[in-house]
Structure formats: structure tokens, C-alpha cells
Design an enzyme around this catalytic site. Structure first.
Site, PDB file in Angstrom:
ATOM      1  N   HIS A  36       0.813  -1.216   0.000  1.00 47.57           N
ATOM      2  CA  HIS A  36       0.000   0.000   0.000  1.00 47.57           C
ATOM      3  C   HIS A  36       0.849   1.269   0.000  1.00 47.57           C
ATOM      4  O   HIS A  36       0.448   2.279  -0.563  1.00 47.57           O
ATOM      5  CB  HIS A  36      -0.939   0.022   1.208  1.00 47.57           C
ATOM      6  CG  HIS A  36      -2.176  -0.792   1.000  1.00 47.57           C
ATOM      7  ND1 HIS A  36      -2.196  -2.145   1.156  1.00 47.57           N
ATOM      8  CD2 HIS A  36      -3.427  -0.439   0.614  1.00 47.57           C
ATOM      9  CE1 HIS A  36      -3.418  -2.592   0.880  1.00 47.57           C
ATOM     10  NE2 HIS A  36      -4.181  -1.582   0.553  1.00 47.57           N
ATOM     11  N   GLY A  37       1.971   1.228   0.660  1.00 45.71           N
ATOM     12  CA  GLY A  37       2.773   2.440   0.695  1.00 45.71           C
ATOM     13  C   GLY A  37       4.134   2.183   1.296  1.00 45.71           C
ATOM     14  O   GLY A  37       4.318   1.265   2.102  1.00 45.71           O
TER      15      GLY A  37
END
Lengths: 381, 487
Positions: free
Chosen positions: B329-330
Site C-alpha cells: 500500500h505504501g
């Protein structure tokens, strides 16, 4: 780990059921009819009860127009260098004149540069200076007593001491992060060292200012070249404006101001007084001289200047007259030999004493457009 | 180019006309070109990246399929893995790795070395890189496993990678699902068209009315929460708003993507199935971002051994898999922790089940609860799971670990010290109105799941008409990027 069920969901792509395969476009037609009925009902029953939309539906704060350290901030809308008519001034230039209406009135390509408590003497020399021959043909000055000097937010002054960085679009996120990291300590240092509550409040304002400016700086990069984002923005704003013209719309972000804080004609009177009181007569005379010199330079370059004074409420007008008389302001434009339209006493709905409502701004813009056309300022195309 | 812009409406009309009007081969070529234009609209500089990525995987897929020896097949698979993971590592994780290394060196007492590694990378993460690299990875892996034949032409493969509805934010559509649909054009049946339009409308409504309007309030609450200037109840409300915003944003995007595909006569997989009805962390991942959860199950969890190597190893595999999902996701420790938090949740659930001797749960109870007690337990399960889910947004949204810590303190410790502050929390009830459609759709779904209530055509007609009205009258004026674009 989860096992996915073969589940039906409205968010899923699902096989058409046997019965559904046979259906025609009846549900679509029914939906369209129902939606049309709801929209008509909304317009007839809800629309009249909604308060007037006091803000322009597609207000865009504009890309940063950097003038000089410690001056401004100024924001630009539209292509300033290639414009036939550039509107310049303080927040009334932003709120009271609608660019779409001016352009629609046959005044050619229109742009705007505005800044809260604008120092126009600093702004005027920068118009067209970046593109050489792209100087505007007509400059419409929205004049108010703040033309002769007014107070800035001290925190903003600190922020504006350094020119904003040149940001590359591909490394925008990193560039903004670096800018924030560099500015934060400077801004915090400008605040009070005690007490703790004041420091906390100052720190919170710093964060707000950094957020707002990061957004502005991100917009600024659009000026570095042609950007697809600009196409999206222009199209979207146009659709939004048409939507708000045809439908009674609700802006949830502004419920507080639209519903709980309706039009308040005297709200800005004390603020106006406080803002103008920060300059004495000598300072005003100096600012006036700088403005006159800057305007003369533009006239010498071949630009035509016209000025208007936008409508305000009696309480705000009274506050302004305590510091700058109507005659004083008039004398500036008489000295320059440019037309000056005084509309300050015009009775139009003003949402806070100093800025027109969106609907009133369209009425007022048409009036100004008529005046400009009357002077023969529409381009010959 | 974002789905919620006028520009996209014009673009889609062009693509749709080409898809329906041209001979199928030419239609695929034109839609591929338009899809690349769609990507370039955001930034043309990264267009070569997606093309090179597609070319490498296309070539690797063909070589894997044609290879005579296992070693050669493995070699070409490694080429594909190195290419995809290399792209991800370079563009998405370099900054994170350098930052973490710098922080570590600083802690170890080597400030000069730390300073030399703290350089900021001069690029931003290309839009959609996490999505399209996962798609192309699954292509090579499926061919390697013998589950998929290579694409017949590069045009078809490139269209699979770059097909604009799913290019920048999913759903993660696998080659097995999409490539066969490029063999033959499906006719636009009334059902397919109406279903597609309904999903597009739902997605636009969710994004432009709910997510965009909730976004600034969520941001305000999280900032104030991290600064400690709001009451705990407001923070809890902010978490609920945050969940609704992310669901409306990402679920909305997925719905639009699936709806657009439906208009093209294509089927995309499920991505969201009323996630806030989940009663356990594992059920949440059955309902939330389904194409990611199935991807990590098939390509990470199962290759790690899944639950075939004993209970302890299954726990470890779950945590590793979910942690990697968080990292997907990040590139930040907050996302890593977010994933680990969910992994620990899944493991705890599994452990609790084992302790209580419960049989493998139905997880998706379709039947109505029998009796008031069972009903209350089931509702309590849903609420408890929602507390678990919404707490996780503190990791997901906080700018750093310190802020996460402050938020968790505000949520779980401050109520005992200073009270909940309910009055302050409900001072701005208008945002509850914005979240209400999310609650309503979940409530209706609950009744449908438990009591077999069937959806009729007129239900959709009423819902669609209401959404259209609100879209016209209440939506935010300015364009806001979709949250998942950054992933």
C-alpha cells in the site's frame, strides 16, 4: 488466509441472471423518468428554500504570481501574459468580478491577478514582464482604500520573505516536503515564545499556512508548461458553473457559512477599520506615489488603465472613509488621467460587508462590462 | 485522467465508440492507444515504464511457455520477477529504504553516513505501478505454473496491462480472467449496459458525494487528533468517517472500473463486498480489496506453505503475507504496521478458534440468526470487528509512527482520563449524513444476506435516481484525486 466466496455484490461484475437477460431497457427508462421527477421536485420544493449560493461554485484560488519578497501573495487566474484585459486588485477583484461574464461580454481574453490587501505598486511592473511582448492591453484596477496601504498577516510576511522554489512536476511530492521542512522552523520562530497556549495556537496556524501554500505551490508548477491538469480544471469549472446556474446546489463544505452564517452586511466593518489603521498619512502618501509611478509606467508602455470601486455596505464604507476619503481615492485616478467608476454606494447584496454574493457579482460584472465597452475597450476581432 | 472529470467523459465516449464501432482487431488497437493516452494524461514521462514492463513480461511469458527445461523456465521467470519487483523497488521503495537506512545509521551513531544516505529521490511514484506490476507478475507466474497460455499478440497483452478502467487503481485483474475475453467481442445486452451504468453511477456518487465531501473533515480530525486538540469521541467518529471515505473512494473507483468494463462487454472480478459487515479480520479481507487479498493468497501465502506446514508456520505465513500487503500500500513504516496489525488480527482469530475448538466458521452466514441472543451476538461481532478495522486507519492515515501512537492513546487511554467528549463529537452532524448512505447500503445488505430479501429492478431504479439527484446537487465542485492513485 481468506477464501473468496462467489458472492454477488452491486460492486461486483456478476453474470446476468436468466430472467434479467430477457429484460429490455425498461429499468433504465424508469430510472431516467424517476430521476427527472426528483430533479424537478428538488427545484420546485427544495430549491426555493435553500439559501442563495453566496460563493462562486468553482472558485479556484489561482496559481501563485510571485511579485517580490514580503509582498503579496498574489494569485493569477487565466493567461495573464496573453490577456486583452487583466483585472487587478485586492480580494474584491477576486470576489466581485466574474471572469466568465467579462469574457462573455465581448471583452476578449480576460485574466486576473489579485492579492489580499494588494500592493498594486509592486504588482503592476510584473504584468507581462515575464513574457516580453505579452503585456496586457487593458488593466482594470479594482480600487479600494487598501490600494494606499494596509496591514498584512505578520506570519504571511515571514512566509513571503523567500521566493517559492521552482518545483518539478515529477518530483513534486518530494519538493514540497523539502519546502515544508525548510519553512516550518522559520515560521515557528516568528511566533511567540510563551505562553504555551499561544505557542500551540501559533504552531497550528503554521501548519494550516504550510498546507495552504503547499497546495498553491503545487498549482504553481502548472505554469511551468502545458499541463493536462489545467484542461481538467477548466472543463470541470465550466461544468460546475453551468450546474450551479441551472440547479439549486448545496456545498457541504460550506454548510456552516451557507446555513449558519448567512449574509452579514456588517461583519467586516471592524476588520476593515483595524486593517487600515495600521498605516499613517505619510505611509499612505508614499504608497500612493509608488502606485502612481507604476501606473504611469504601464501607460507609457501603451496599456490602458480603467479603475472601478466596487460596492460595499454602508458600515464598511464608513470605516473606509475614516482613513481614506472618496475624494482622496478619486484624486489618484484624476492625476493619472484614467477613467474611475465609483460604485461603492451601489445597492447590491454584499455577503460580509466587503464582498458581493456570487449572484450579485454577476450583475455587477455585467455593469462593469457595459462601462468598459462604453469606453471602446472591446477588442476588434 | 480521473474518472470523475469531464475530460474522462469525452475520452470514454471516444473509446466506447471505437470498441463498438471498429472491427475487433482495430478496436483493440485503438483502445490500447487510448489507454496509453489515458496513462500519459497523468504524466507522459512514465509511459515507457509501463511499455517496457509489458514488453519484458510478454517476452518472458512466451519464453517460459516455450522452454524445454525447468531451469530455463525458472530463468525466464526470474527475469520477469526481477523486472517487476525491480521497478517497484526503484520507483516506490528507494526513498523508504534510504530514509530507513539513514535513521538506522543515525541511531547507530554514524551521523555523517546517515546524512549521506538521506538524499530525497528525485521522482514520484508512477501512478498505478503497484497495480500493473502485480497484474503482469501474475501473468508470468501463471504461465510458469502451467495455468495459462501466453497472450497471442503483444497488442492483446499490452491491452490487458494498460486497459484504462483498471490501469491506475485496480481491481487487480489477472490475465486468466481478462485475456480470454479479448478473444471475442461480447454483445451489449440490456442487462450488461444497465448493470454497467448503475455501477458507474454508484461509483461516481460514492466518490464525488461521499468521499470528496468527507475527505477534508477526516483530514481535519486526524490532524487535530495527532495534535491532541480534540475529544476521544470525535476521533472515533473520525475513524468511522475515514473508513467510509476510503471505502467510498476506493470502492467507488472499483465500481466505476467494473461498470465501464461491463459497458465494454467485459467482466471484472469482485473487489468489495460490503466490508463493514465482516465479523472477523479474515472475513474483512474476504470483503475488502478482494483482488489484492486473493492475489497475495495465491502468490505469497500459499507458496510460503500456507497452512500446510503446521499451525505455527501458518501463523507466521499470515503475518508475513499481511505485512507485505501493508507494504504494497505504501512505502512507509505506518503501512507496514498496518499490514502487520491485520496479520496479527487474522492470527488471533485463528488461534481463538483453535482454543475454543470451534469448527471452521461459516464466516459468511446467510441464514438469519435464530433468536434474540444469536442476533445480538452476531451484531456484537460485527461491531467488534468494526472497532478492529477502524482502529487500523490510525496506521493507514497517520503521517508517522509517533502520530499513530498519539492517535491510539487518544482512542484507548484518553477516554479514561478525560472522558469521551460526546457533545463535542456530534457538533458537526452533517458529516454523519454523508456517511449515512454507506450505513444504509450495509444495512440493506445485512437484511438481504440474513433474511433472503431479493433485490428488484425498481429498488435499483429508486437508488439510482436518488444517487443521480445527489450527484447533481451535492457533489463537490473541485476534482479530488482518488486515494488509491498514490499506491
Amino acid at each position: 488466509m481468506p477464501m473468496v466466496h462467489r458472492e454477488q455484490s452491486p460492486l461486483a461484475s456478476r453474470p446476468a441472471p436468466r430472467a434479467a437477460r430477457r429484460e429490455g431497457y425498461g429499468p433504465l427508462a424508469a430510472t431516467a423518468a424517476l430521476a427527472a421527477a426528483l430533479v424537478i421536485g428538488w427545484q420546485l420544493l427544495v430549491g426555493p428554500r435553500l439559501p442563495e449560493q453566496v460563493y462562486h461554485p468553482a472558485r479556484f484560488d489561482g496559481v501563485l504570481h510571485w511579485v517580490a519578497p514580503g509582498v503579496g501573495p498574489f494569485y493569477a487566474h487565466g493567461d495573464v501574459a496573453g490577456a486583452d484585459l487583466v483585472v487587478v486588485g485586492d480580494s474584491r477583484a477576486f470576489d466581485d468580478l466574474e471572469l466568465e461574464t467579462l469574457a462573455g461580454a465581448g471583452l476578449g481574453r480576460v485574466a486576473r491577478v489579485w492579492g489580499p490587501n494588494a500592493d498594486l505598486a509592486a504588482l503592476l511592473p510584473t504584468l507581462g514582464a515575464r513574457t516580453g511582448d505579452g503585456r496586457p492591453r487593458v488593466i482594470l484596477v479594482v480600487a479600494s482604500p487598501s490600494l494606499l496601504g494596509a496591514d498584512y498577516d505578520p506570519l504571511m510576511t515571514v512566509l513571503l520573505e523567500r521566493a517559492p522554489p521552482e518545483l518539478e512536476r515529477l518530483s513534486l511530492a518530494n519538493g514540497l516536503a523539502r519546502w515544508r521542512a525548510a519553512e516550518r522552523p522559520r515560521l515557528l520562530a516568528a511566533g511567540p515564545s510563551a505562553p504555551e497556549a499561544a505557542r500551540a495556537a501559533h504552531a497550528q496556524r503554521v501548519e494550516v499556512l504550510l498546507d495552504v501554500w503547499a497546495k498553491r505551490l503545487a498549482d504553481t508548477t502548472r505554469r511551468a508548461g502545458w499541463s493536462t491538469k489545467e484542461v481538467d480544471r477548466v472543463l470541470n469549472e465550466w461544468v460546475d458553473r453551468q450546474r450551479a446556474l441551472a440547479l439549486a446546489t448545496v456545498s457541504t463544505q460550506r454548510w456552516a457559512t451557507q446555513w449558519a452564517e448567512p449574509v452579514a452586511p456588517d461583519r467586516l466593518a471592524p476588520g476593515t477599520r483595524k486593517m487600515l489603521a495600521t498605516r499613517d498619512a505619510d505611509q499612505r502618501a508614499a504608497t500612493r506615489a509608488r502606485f502612481v509611478a507604476a501606473a504611469r509606467a504601464q501607460l507609457a508602455e501603451g496599456a490602458r488603465i480603467v479603475s472601478v470601486r466596487a460596492p460595499v455596505t454602508p458600515s464598511v464604507l464608513a470605516a473606509e472613509r475614516e482613513f481614506v476619503s472618496d475624494a482622496d481615492l478619486r484624486a489618484v485616478f484624476t492625476e493619472l488621467g484614467v477613467p474611475f467608476f465609483e460604485h461603492q454606494e451601489l445597492a447590491l447584496p454584499v455577503r460580509d460587508g466587503s464582498h458581493l454574493t456570487w449572484r450579485a457579482s454577476r450583475t455587477y460584472t455585467r455593469l462593469v462590462a457595459d462601462a468598459l465597452r462604453g469606453l471602446g475597450l472591446a477588442p476588434n476581432r | 485522467m480521473s474518472f470523475d472529470t469531464v475530460t474522462f467523459a469525452v475520452f470514454f465516449a471516444l473509446a466506447f465508440a471505437a470498441w463498438r464501432g471498429l472491427p475487433f482487431g482495430a478496436a483493440k488497437g485503438v483502445v490500447l492507444a487510448l489507454s496509453l493516452g489515458f496513462y500519459a494524461w497523468w504524466s507522459p514521462w512514465y509511459l515507457p515504464l509501463i511499455l517496457v514492463s509489458a514488453a519484458v513480461d510478454y517476452a518472458a511469458g512466451a519464453r517460459i511457455h516455450a522452454a524445454r527445461s525447468a531451469a530455463a523456465r525458472r530463468r525466464w521467470l526470474l527475469v520477469s520477477l526481477a523486472s517487476n519487483l525491480g521497478l517497484l523497488a526503484t520507483f516506490k521503495y528507494t526513498g523508504f529504504i534510504l530514509e530507513s537506512l539513514s535513521a538506522l545509521l543515525a541511531r547507530l551513531g554514524a551521523p555523517e553516513l546517515a546524512a549521506s544516505t538521506s538524499a530525497t529521490v528525485p521522482w514520484v511514484v508512477p501512478v498505478g505501478i503497484s497495480f500493473y506490476t502485480f497484474q503482469t507478475l501474475s501473468y508470468s507466474l501463471d504461465i510458469y505454473r502451467g495455468q495459462l497460455a501466453p497472450a497471442r499478440t503483444f497488442r492483446d497483452f499490452a491491452l490487458f496491462v494498460a486497459f484504462f478502467p483498471q490501469l491506475v487503481a485496480g481491481p487487480i485483474v489477472r490475465a486468466q480472467e481478462l485475456l480470454p475475453q479479448f478473444e471475442r467481442r461480447q454483445a451489449p445486452t440490456p442487462w450488461r449496459v444497465q448493470h454497467g451504468l448503475y455501477l458507474v453511477l454508484f461509483g461516481l456518487f460514492a466518490k464525488m458525494v461521499i468521499a470528496d465531501n468527507l475527505g477534508p473533515e477526516v483530514e481535519r480530525i486526524f490532524k487535530a487528533g495527532a495534535a491532541g486538540t480534540i475529544a476521544p469521541a470525535t476521533m472515533w467518529l473520525g475513524l468511522v468517517y475515514s473508513g467510509c471515505q476510503v471505502f467510498a473512494d476506493f470502492g467507488g473507483y472499483s465500481a466505476i472500473a467494473i461498470g465501464l468494463a461491463s459497458l465494454f462487454g467485459l467482466r471484472f472480478p469482485v473487489n468489495f463486498v460490503y466490508p463493514f459487515l465482516a465479523r472477523s479480520p479474515s472475513e474483512f479481507w474476504i470483503r475488502w480489496h478482494v483482488t489484492l487479498s486473493t492475489w497475495i493468497r495465491d502468490y505469497i501465502y500459499l507458496p510460503l506453505g500456507g497452512n500446510r506446514r503446521g499451525e505455527g508456520r501458518a501463523y507466521l505465513n499470515s503475518v508475513i503475507t499481511m505485512t507485505l500487503a501493508g507494504l504494497w500500500h505504501g512505502a512507509a513504516w505506518t503501512y507496514v504496521l498496518w499490514g502487520t496489525y491485520h496479520g496479527v488480527g487474522v492470527v488471533s482469530e485463528r488461534f481463538a478458534r483453535k482454543l475454543s475448538g470451534a469448527r471452521r466458521d461459516p464466516r459468511w452466514p446467510r441464514e438469519a440468526p435464530r433468536g434474540a441472543r444469536a442476533f445480538a451476538w452476531r451484531i456484537a461481532g460485527i461491531l467488534l470487528c468494526n472497532v478492529f478495522i477502524h482502529t487500523s486507519w490510525t496506521f493507514f492515515r497517520a503521517p508517522d509512527l509517533a502520530a499513530t501512537g498519539r492517535l491510539l492513546r487518544l482512542l484507548y487511554i484518553a477516554p479514561f482520563e478525560q472522558g469521551l467528549g460526546l457533545v463535542e463529537a456530534f457538533r458537526a452532524p452533517r458529516f454523519l449524513l454523508l456517511a449515512a448512505p454507506i450505513f444504509l447500503m450495509h444495512g440493506v445488505r445485512l437484511v438481504r444476506e440474513w433474511y433472503g430479501w431479493r433485490e428488484r429492478a425498481w429498488h435499483r431504479a429508486v437508488a439510482a435516481a436518488c444517487m443521480l439527484l445527489l450527484l447533481l446537487t451535492v457533489r463537490r465542485g473541485d476534482v479530488q484525486d482518488f486515494v488509491y492513485f498514490q499506491f
